[in-house]
Design a protein around this motif. Structure first.
Motif, PDB file in Angstrom:
ATOM      1  N   SER A  88       1.025  -1.285  -0.021  1.00 26.07           N
ATOM      2  CA  SER A  88      -0.058   0.257  -0.005  1.00 26.07           C
ATOM      3  C   SER A  88       1.268   1.287   0.182  1.00 26.07           C
ATOM      4  O   SER A  88       2.013   1.430   0.546  1.00 26.07           O
ATOM      5  N   PRO A  89       0.418   2.196  -0.793  1.00 22.69           N
ATOM      6  CA  PRO A  89       1.378   3.411  -0.914  1.00 22.69           C
ATOM      7  C   PRO A  89       1.862   4.314   0.554  1.00 22.69           C
ATOM      8  O   PRO A  89       2.810   5.253   1.089  1.00 22.69           O
ATOM      9  N   TYR A  90       0.590   4.160   1.339  1.00 22.97           N
ATOM     10  CA  TYR A  90       0.142   4.131   2.856  1.00 22.97           C
ATOM     11  C   TYR A  90      -0.617   3.461   3.722  1.00 22.97           C
ATOM     12  O   TYR A  90      -0.943   2.313   3.167  1.00 22.97           O
ATOM     13  N   SER A  91      -0.175   4.066   5.359  1.00 20.33           N
ATOM     14  CA  SER A  91      -1.579   3.150   5.986  1.00 20.33           C
ATOM     15  C   SER A  91      -2.127   4.070   6.417  1.00 20.33           C
ATOM     16  O   SER A  91      -2.196   5.210   6.865  1.00 20.33           O
ATOM     17  N   ARG A 214      -6.834   3.285  -3.646  1.00 17.61           N
ATOM     18  CA  ARG A 214      -5.416   3.485  -2.532  1.00 17.61           C
ATOM     19  C   ARG A 214      -5.565   3.108  -1.222  1.00 17.61           C
ATOM     20  O   ARG A 214      -5.086   2.628  -0.659  1.00 17.61           O
ATOM     21  N   GLN A 215      -6.704   3.974  -0.537  1.00 17.34           N
ATOM     22  CA  GLN A 215      -6.941   3.105   0.468  1.00 17.34           C
ATOM     23  C   GLN A 215      -7.560   2.403   0.913  1.00 17.34           C
ATOM     24  O   GLN A 215      -7.915   1.746   1.730  1.00 17.34           O
ATOM     25  N   LEU A 216      -8.599   1.431  -0.485  1.00 21.74           N
ATOM     26  CA  LEU A 216      -8.794   0.095   0.304  1.00 21.74           C
ATOM     27  C   LEU A 216      -8.027  -0.443   0.030  1.00 21.74           C
ATOM     28  O   LEU A 216      -7.457  -1.303   0.883  1.00 21.74           O
ATOM     29  N   MET A 217      -6.805  -0.532  -0.564  1.00 23.29           N
ATOM     30  CA  MET A 217      -5.550  -0.846   0.124  1.00 23.29           C
ATOM     31  C   MET A 217      -4.325  -0.916   1.387  1.00 23.29           C
ATOM     32  O   MET A 217      -4.108  -1.343   2.180  1.00 23.29           O
TER      33      MET A 217
END
Length: 295
Positions: A88-91, A214-217
């Motif tokens: 994920s690009p962010y957590s 991205r939020q889903l990841m």
């Protein structure tokens, strides 16, 4: 207004007097600050809160992470099912730090916190990792992420994963209307035209489906927060709909077992939305948590 927080730009709105008890509202997956209805916000202000709502990173008018690219949803989904690490690009922990930075920028040592859905997951990270910043905690229609919990039906899962057309405004609005009707509260149905008008306004403000992915990841990568929940010290109210088709009610029971001293309010006929008829009950829960913190 734009605020620099945790090294990124967040779109933030504040309502009520500076002397009011600060209440930070954290919204869910892909949702903008407008999802906290203006009338609901004003009702909270009327009870003495200074209400702060904001766009999470990567949605609305907050900073985009398009430079990170779009995750390979299929591959990462398989990795999640196989209990492998998801990229994920962010957590969600990063998004909790956004909240810390927001409070810093507003000069607030701490605040009452209410998070809905993914916002509730971020709120869990915030309360567990930064307990001194959270006066009280209200968790709405959210989950610990425990693997044994039931998930959404295949129909709901498919609707969530479907990508609405990016260049046809009417089609985008129609796709969101169908989704919200699918996951909404059966006992408190939305007026279709009112819902369509509200979604139209939201989509015209911003439409960033890649940010939602991205939020889903970030949710998938966060995994099971059960061990983290033992660290939550703030008085906690849990609100969950008995008819939630996206995050089934078992998740509410699970949170109540894992957060010491928490209280659970189960609502018959409530799905995965915030019906106006239930606003007084939501506000009563938020106020109860705040009162427990004060005492």
């Amino acid at each position: 207004m734009q605020i620099r927080a945790n090294g990124i730009n967040l779109e933030v709105e504040s309502f009520g007097p500076a002397s009011g008890e600060p209440l930070l509202l954290i919204m869910g997956l892909g949702m903008q600050l407008l999802a906290w209805h203006e009338d609901f916000v004003q009702d909270l202000v009327a009870t003495g809160f200074r209400v702060i709502r904001f766009d999470n990173r990567d949605v609305g008018l907050s900073q985009s992470f398009d430079a990170e690219g779009l995750p390979h949803i299929g591959l990462e989904s398989v990795k999640y099912l196989l209990h492998m690490a998801v990229k994920s690009p962010y957590s969600l922990a990063d998004m909790a730090l956004d909240c810390v930075g927001l409070l810093d920028a507003l000069g607030l040592a701490s605040a009452h916190v209410c998070g809905a859905s993914m916002g509730g997951m971020i709120a869990q990270q915030l309360a567990a990792r930064h307990p001194e910043r959270v006066k009280s905690l209200t968790l709405m229609m959210t989950t610990s992420g425990a693997r044994a919990l039931p998930g959404p039906s295949m129909r709901v899962r498919g609707a969530l994963m479907a990508r609405p057309p990016s260049n046809d405004h009417a089609a985008v609005v129609a796709s969101y209307v169908r989704l919200y009707q699918l996951i909404g509260s059966p006992a408190y149905p939305n007026d279709p035209e009112v819902l369509r008008q509200r979604i139209d306004r939201i989509v015209r403000r911003s439409h960033r489906p890649q940010g939602t992915m991205r939020q889903l990841m970030a949710i998938a990568a966060d995994g099971d927060r059960s061990a983290l929940l033992a660290r939550i010290q703030a008085p906690t109210q849990i609100i969950h709909g008995q008819a939630d088709p996206l995050v089934p009610v078992a998740a509410g029971h699970d949170l109540a077992r894992k957060i010491a001293g928490s209280r659970l309010d189960l609502i018959d006929g409530m799905g995965h939305d915030l019906p106006p008829a239930l606003w007084p009950r939501f506000i009563a829960n938020i106020r109860t948590a705040a009162a427990r913190a004060a005492s």
